[in-house]
Write a protein that holds these residues in place. Structure first.
Motif, PDB file in Angstrom:
ATOM      1  N   MET A 126      -8.404  -0.459  -2.729  1.00 44.85           N
ATOM      2  CA  MET A 126      -6.907   0.055  -2.572  1.00 44.85           C
ATOM      3  C   MET A 126      -6.397  -0.196  -1.168  1.00 44.85           C
ATOM      4  O   MET A 126      -7.302   0.152  -0.099  1.00 44.85           O
ATOM      5  CB  MET A 126      -6.629   1.705  -3.167  1.00 44.85           C
ATOM      6  N   ASN A 127      -5.296  -0.394  -1.093  1.00 47.96           N
ATOM      7  CA  ASN A 127      -4.708  -0.423   0.392  1.00 47.96           C
ATOM      8  C   ASN A 127      -4.649   1.034   0.969  1.00 47.96           C
ATOM      9  O   ASN A 127      -4.910   1.959   0.136  1.00 47.96           O
ATOM     10  CB  ASN A 127      -3.439  -1.105   0.437  1.00 47.96           C
ATOM     11  N   LEU A 128      -4.183   1.391   2.057  1.00 56.83           N
ATOM     12  CA  LEU A 128      -4.130   2.529   2.741  1.00 56.83           C
ATOM     13  C   LEU A 128      -3.094   3.774   2.047  1.00 56.83           C
ATOM     14  O   LEU A 128      -3.677   4.999   1.944  1.00 56.83           O
ATOM     15  CB  LEU A 128      -3.749   2.450   4.290  1.00 56.83           C
ATOM     16  N   GLN A 129      -2.107   3.206   1.572  1.00 52.39           N
ATOM     17  CA  GLN A 129      -1.175   4.136   0.910  1.00 52.39           C
ATOM     18  C   GLN A 129      -1.685   4.455  -0.756  1.00 52.39           C
ATOM     19  O   GLN A 129      -1.475   5.642  -1.026  1.00 52.39           O
ATOM     20  CB  GLN A 129       0.116   3.504   0.788  1.00 52.39           C
ATOM     21  N   ARG A 179       6.822  -1.643  -9.504  1.00 50.05           N
ATOM     22  CA  ARG A 179       6.560  -1.824  -8.044  1.00 50.05           C
ATOM     23  C   ARG A 179       6.687  -3.586  -8.321  1.00 50.05           C
ATOM     24  O   ARG A 179       5.894  -4.005  -8.999  1.00 50.05           O
ATOM     25  CB  ARG A 179       5.341  -1.292  -7.285  1.00 50.05           C
ATOM     26  N   VAL A 180       6.988  -4.158  -7.135  1.00 48.77           N
ATOM     27  CA  VAL A 180       7.063  -5.651  -7.089  1.00 48.77           C
ATOM     28  C   VAL A 180       5.653  -6.047  -6.785  1.00 48.77           C
ATOM     29  O   VAL A 180       4.846  -7.193  -7.330  1.00 48.77           O
ATOM     30  CB  VAL A 180       7.899  -6.015  -5.941  1.00 48.77           C
ATOM     31  N   THR A 181       4.866  -5.219  -5.857  1.00 52.85           N
ATOM     32  CA  THR A 181       3.372  -5.454  -5.472  1.00 52.85           C
ATOM     33  C   THR A 181       2.757  -4.314  -5.290  1.00 52.85           C
ATOM     34  O   THR A 181       3.266  -3.021  -5.414  1.00 52.85           O
ATOM     35  CB  THR A 181       3.345  -6.243  -4.026  1.00 52.85           C
ATOM     36  N   GLY A 182       1.517  -4.436  -5.639  1.00 52.61           N
ATOM     37  CA  GLY A 182       0.645  -3.159  -5.434  1.00 52.61           C
ATOM     38  C   GLY A 182       0.546  -2.467  -6.702  1.00 52.61           C
ATOM     39  O   GLY A 182       1.076  -2.595  -7.850  1.00 52.61           O
ATOM     40  N   LEU A 183      -0.258  -1.289  -6.696  1.00 52.29           N
ATOM     41  CA  LEU A 183      -0.733  -0.404  -7.817  1.00 52.29           C
ATOM     42  C   LEU A 183       0.534   0.578  -8.250  1.00 52.29           C
ATOM     43  O   LEU A 183       1.429   0.901  -7.240  1.00 52.29           O
ATOM     44  CB  LEU A 183      -1.729   0.472  -7.808  1.00 52.29           C
ATOM     45  N   ASN A 184       0.930   0.799  -9.343  1.00 54.05           N
ATOM     46  CA  ASN A 184       1.922   1.566  -9.909  1.00 54.05           C
ATOM     47  C   ASN A 184       2.041   2.787  -9.385  1.00 54.05           C
ATOM     48  O   ASN A 184       3.236   3.267  -9.128  1.00 54.05           O
ATOM     49  CB  ASN A 184       2.202   1.576 -11.473  1.00 54.05           C
ATOM     50  N   PHE A 185       1.029   3.572  -9.060  1.00 55.01           N
ATOM     51  CA  PHE A 185       0.965   4.849  -8.495  1.00 55.01           C
ATOM     52  C   PHE A 185       1.240   4.899  -7.153  1.00 55.01           C
ATOM     53  O   PHE A 185       1.511   6.035  -6.579  1.00 55.01           O
ATOM     54  CB  PHE A 185      -0.290   5.659  -8.966  1.00 55.01           C
ATOM     55  N   ALA A 186       1.401   3.890  -6.375  1.00 52.14           N
ATOM     56  CA  ALA A 186       1.702   3.960  -5.008  1.00 52.14           C
ATOM     57  C   ALA A 186       3.305   4.188  -4.982  1.00 52.14           C
ATOM     58  O   ALA A 186       4.041   3.723  -5.469  1.00 52.14           O
ATOM     59  CB  ALA A 186       1.429   2.435  -4.298  1.00 52.14           C
ATOM     60  N   THR A 187       3.518   5.085  -3.759  1.00 48.41           N
ATOM     61  CA  THR A 187       4.963   5.680  -3.727  1.00 48.41           C
ATOM     62  C   THR A 187       5.734   4.706  -2.763  1.00 48.41           C
ATOM     63  O   THR A 187       6.877   4.689  -2.853  1.00 48.41           O
ATOM     64  CB  THR A 187       4.993   7.058  -3.134  1.00 48.41           C
ATOM     65  N   ARG A 188       5.137   3.868  -2.128  1.00 51.82           N
ATOM     66  CA  ARG A 188       5.655   2.876  -1.184  1.00 51.82           C
ATOM     67  C   ARG A 188       4.560   2.110  -0.391  1.00 51.82           C
ATOM     68  O   ARG A 188       3.431   2.170  -0.430  1.00 51.82           O
ATOM     69  CB  ARG A 188       6.307   3.715   0.015  1.00 51.82           C
ATOM     70  N   SER A 189       5.311   1.061   0.337  1.00 56.01           N
ATOM     71  CA  SER A 189       4.230   0.121   0.986  1.00 56.01           C
ATOM     72  C   SER A 189       3.589   1.038   2.268  1.00 56.01           C
ATOM     73  O   SER A 189       4.285   1.997   2.804  1.00 56.01           O
ATOM     74  CB  SER A 189       4.985  -0.878   1.544  1.00 56.01           C
ATOM     75  N   GLU A 190       2.599   0.411   2.872  1.00 59.64           N
ATOM     76  CA  GLU A 190       2.102   1.038   4.003  1.00 59.64           C
ATOM     77  C   GLU A 190       2.957   0.764   5.433  1.00 59.64           C
ATOM     78  O   GLU A 190       3.869  -0.276   4.910  1.00 59.64           O
ATOM     79  CB  GLU A 190       0.855   0.446   4.552  1.00 59.64           C
ATOM     80  N   VAL A 191       2.876   1.306   6.135  1.00 60.21           N
ATOM     81  CA  VAL A 191       3.908   1.083   7.458  1.00 60.21           C
ATOM     82  C   VAL A 191       2.891   0.446   8.341  1.00 60.21           C
ATOM     83  O   VAL A 191       1.848   0.602   8.326  1.00 60.21           O
ATOM     84  CB  VAL A 191       4.295   2.696   8.114  1.00 60.21           C
ATOM     85  N   MET A 192       3.847  -0.634   8.894  1.00 57.48           N
ATOM     86  CA  MET A 192       2.915  -1.464   9.934  1.00 57.48           C
ATOM     87  C   MET A 192       3.564  -1.661  11.293  1.00 57.48           C
ATOM     88  O   MET A 192       4.633  -1.631  11.491  1.00 57.48           O
ATOM     89  CB  MET A 192       2.404  -2.879   9.211  1.00 57.48           C
ATOM     90  N   ALA A 193       2.626  -1.708  12.225  1.00 63.40           N
ATOM     91  CA  ALA A 193       3.258  -1.794  13.823  1.00 63.40           C
ATOM     92  C   ALA A 193       2.265  -2.253  14.631  1.00 63.40           C
ATOM     93  O   ALA A 193       1.017  -2.092  14.163  1.00 63.40           O
ATOM     94  CB  ALA A 193       3.881  -0.337  14.102  1.00 63.40           C
TER      95      ALA A 193
END
Length: 563
Positions: free
Chosen positions: A475-478, A23-37
């Motif tokens: 950790m972030n939400l995802q 991953r470019v950013t975040g922890l390796n076990f994260a599957t994707r970035s958070e969704v934002m709106a």
């Protein structure tokens, strides 16, 4: 056997290391970035249901309207976990009132069913399937309670997307196809099951287009006739007559007498954040008890996934679940010591029982003064947020499918105790102990995170882990949802029994092999389980930037989407 656990641990740990984790950013076990709106967010366990909720928001509906619409869609598209034959619980943040509301929309046992019915037949446990564990389904009444208090759109418009999908069909996902195949093996010979869920006599599988015209008709009646169309009309009559034909005791009168209850959410403060749950008959306060015990330790310094963290968490869980087995029940039939159970003083007392070097084989409950689900959450442009959970229990439910209605009835009544004098003993018109729990976190009196996950006794354990992932481990939400989870099994249940052997710790892949060995040296029995950890959805509100963050379960079909 011990060597077998070590081999499995080694294989799983090393296999997980072969997975792509760059991953470019975040922890390796994260599957994707958070969704934002900025205007709204919907997170459910099915992408099409998420889109149904999002469409309602875009049409001007609020979070409550969208939550009902998405939940209706989930009952159609994910019948292996929920539907209008089950119960519902919700926590709602009202932007106008600037406060939380709690809804307990769980149903009660039949008025004609009591302890004597079972003892006179020498039964020591309520069956898991069939007519006897069926309690009144509370979901539909829950929809109309939520709508009556907060809704803005007409129910005909809210339910129409699901009615259309039920008539025209939708593709079955890989995961739901898997669960439907398993359910078909169990229920294919039950009355009306094949007619509803096995078109052409075959189990539904991935890619099949499923139509449920019976459910479309039922939802149309509900949309036009309101909650009474379900609880006092032909639908109730059909349910009652069917269950009695199957030698059960639920009647149309039981449905007509049903009511939901608005309740005050309860909370504990964890390092400056207020974590909110609903009081019993659900198990939400177990999460608060675990967090209260863990707050006495420097969890951040322990480190995520460490021996110390996992050991102390499992022991805290064991302590909380001893109280869960004894004290959690319908408050209408008992004076429950909720305030004492979630107090700091009580947590301090219970924490002293934990040996940092050794797993306990058994604990006693404190002495006080007198299974599959869906979770979803929605937030709107007005600032309202809904944390909602809904379930049939044991996946699809009791096996009881009333003729031509398009849904299966729940089997929550299995969770009553047959132990005379127990808080949770079966009694007429009583709500059983419940596993499904929504959660919410506020900070300084403002909304922060609406979240939850599924999985029976996993739920309070998961809630506590999510909170610590966010607050202690940053950790972030995802990431908080994707992080490897742990689950302890073997604690006593509110139906009776006692933990005597310390139970078993189930770990997801990603926990270090050396950590597993160290846990075993402390006396923990380590195991692995497929599919018992999932179902997480969450929405976070960024007060400073006025942005919603959404996250969804990577282990299943879920999707978070906003606009």
């Amino acid at each position: 056997m011990k060597s077998l656990y070590l081999i499995i641990a080694f294989l799983i740990t090393n296999l997980s290391s072969l997975l792509a984790q760059d991953r470019v950013t975040g922890l390796n076990f994260a599957t994707r970035s958070e969704v934002m709106a900025q205007n709204g967010m919907v997170a459910t366990s099915h992408p099409l249901a998420t889109q149904v909720g999002l469409d309602i928001l875009k049409k001007g509906g609020n979070a409550i309207d969208a939550a009902i619409a998405a939940n209706a869609a989930l009952g159609l598209m994910e019948p292996t976990g929920n539907g209008i034959g089950g119960d519902l619980f919700a926590i709602v943040w009202s932007a106008e009132d600037k406060k939380l509301y709690g809804l307990n929309a769980s149903g009660r046992s039949p008025e004609k069913l009591d302890l004597e019915y079972f003892t006179s037949r020498n039964m020591t446990k309520i069956p898991a399937f069939g007519p006897l564990p069926v309690s009144v389904p509370g979901c539909v009444d829950g929809w109309f309670e939520l709508h009556g208090k907060f809704g803005t759109m007409e129910m005909t418009e809210i339910l129409q997307p699901t009615i259309d999908y039920a008539r025209n069909g939708f593709p079955v996902t890989e995961l739901i196809g898997f669960y439907l195949t398993l359910s078909s093996q169990r229920f294919k010979d039950y009355p009306n099951f094949s007619e509803t869920y096995m078109p052409n006599g075959e189990p539904l599988k991935k890619g099949d287009v499923f139509k449920n015209p019976f459910l479309a008709n039922t939802l149309e009646k509900i949309a036009k006739g309101g909650r009474d169309a379900f609880y006092k009309g032909e639908i109730a009559k059909t349910i009652g007559e069917f269950i009695q034909e199957q030698e059960g005791l639920l009647t149309a009168k039981d449905l007509a007498n049903h009511t939901s209850e608005w309740v005050e959410p309860v909370s504990s403060n964890y390092r400056g954040y207020d974590v909110w749950e609903l009081p019993p008959n659900g198990q939400g306060i177990a999460a608060l008890q675990i967090l209260n015990i863990m707050e006495g330790y420097d969890v951040k310094s322990m480190g995520f996934g460490s021996v110390e963290y996992i050991h102390h968490f499992i022991e805290a869980k064991k302590l909380a679940f001893e109280d869960r087995a004894k004290y959690y029940a319908d408050p209408a039939f008992n004076k429950l010591p909720v305030d004492q159970l979630i107090s700091e003083a009580y947590a301090d007392e219970r924490r002293k029982l934990i040996n940092p070097e050794r797993a306990a084989r058994t604990y006693d409950a404190g002495k006080l003064e007198q299974g599959n689900t869906i979770y979803m959450t929605v937030a709107d442009k007005f600032g309202n947020m809904v944390s909602l959970i809904q379930s049939n229990y044991r996946g699809m439910g009791s096996g009881m499918v009333p003729p031509k209605l398009g849904f299966m009835l729940q089997d929550r009544g299995e969770l009553f105790s047959l132990e005379e004098g127990h808080y949770n003993v079966i009694e007429p018109g009583k709500r059983p102990f419940h596993t499904i729990i929504p959660a919410f976190i506020t900070k300084d009196g403002k909304p922060w995170v609406s979240f939850g996950l599924m999985g029976g006794a996993m739920q309070p354990q998961g809630h506590a882990q999510i909170v610590m992932n966010l607050i202690d481990f940053g950790m972030n939400l995802q990431e908080a949802g994707d992080a490897p989870r742990m689950q302890h099994e073997g604690s006593p249940e509110p139906t009776g029994g006692k933990m005597t052997d310390g139970g078993e710790v189930l770990l997801e892949s990603g926990i270090d092999y050396q950590t597993i060995r160290a846990l075993m040296r402390k006396g923990h029995k380590i195991g692995y389980s497929l599919g018992s950890y999932g179902g997480y959805q969450a929405i976070m509100w960024d007060e400073e930037n006025k942005v919603y963050y959404g996250a969804s379960e990577s282990r299943k079909d879920g999707q978070a989407a906003g606009y």
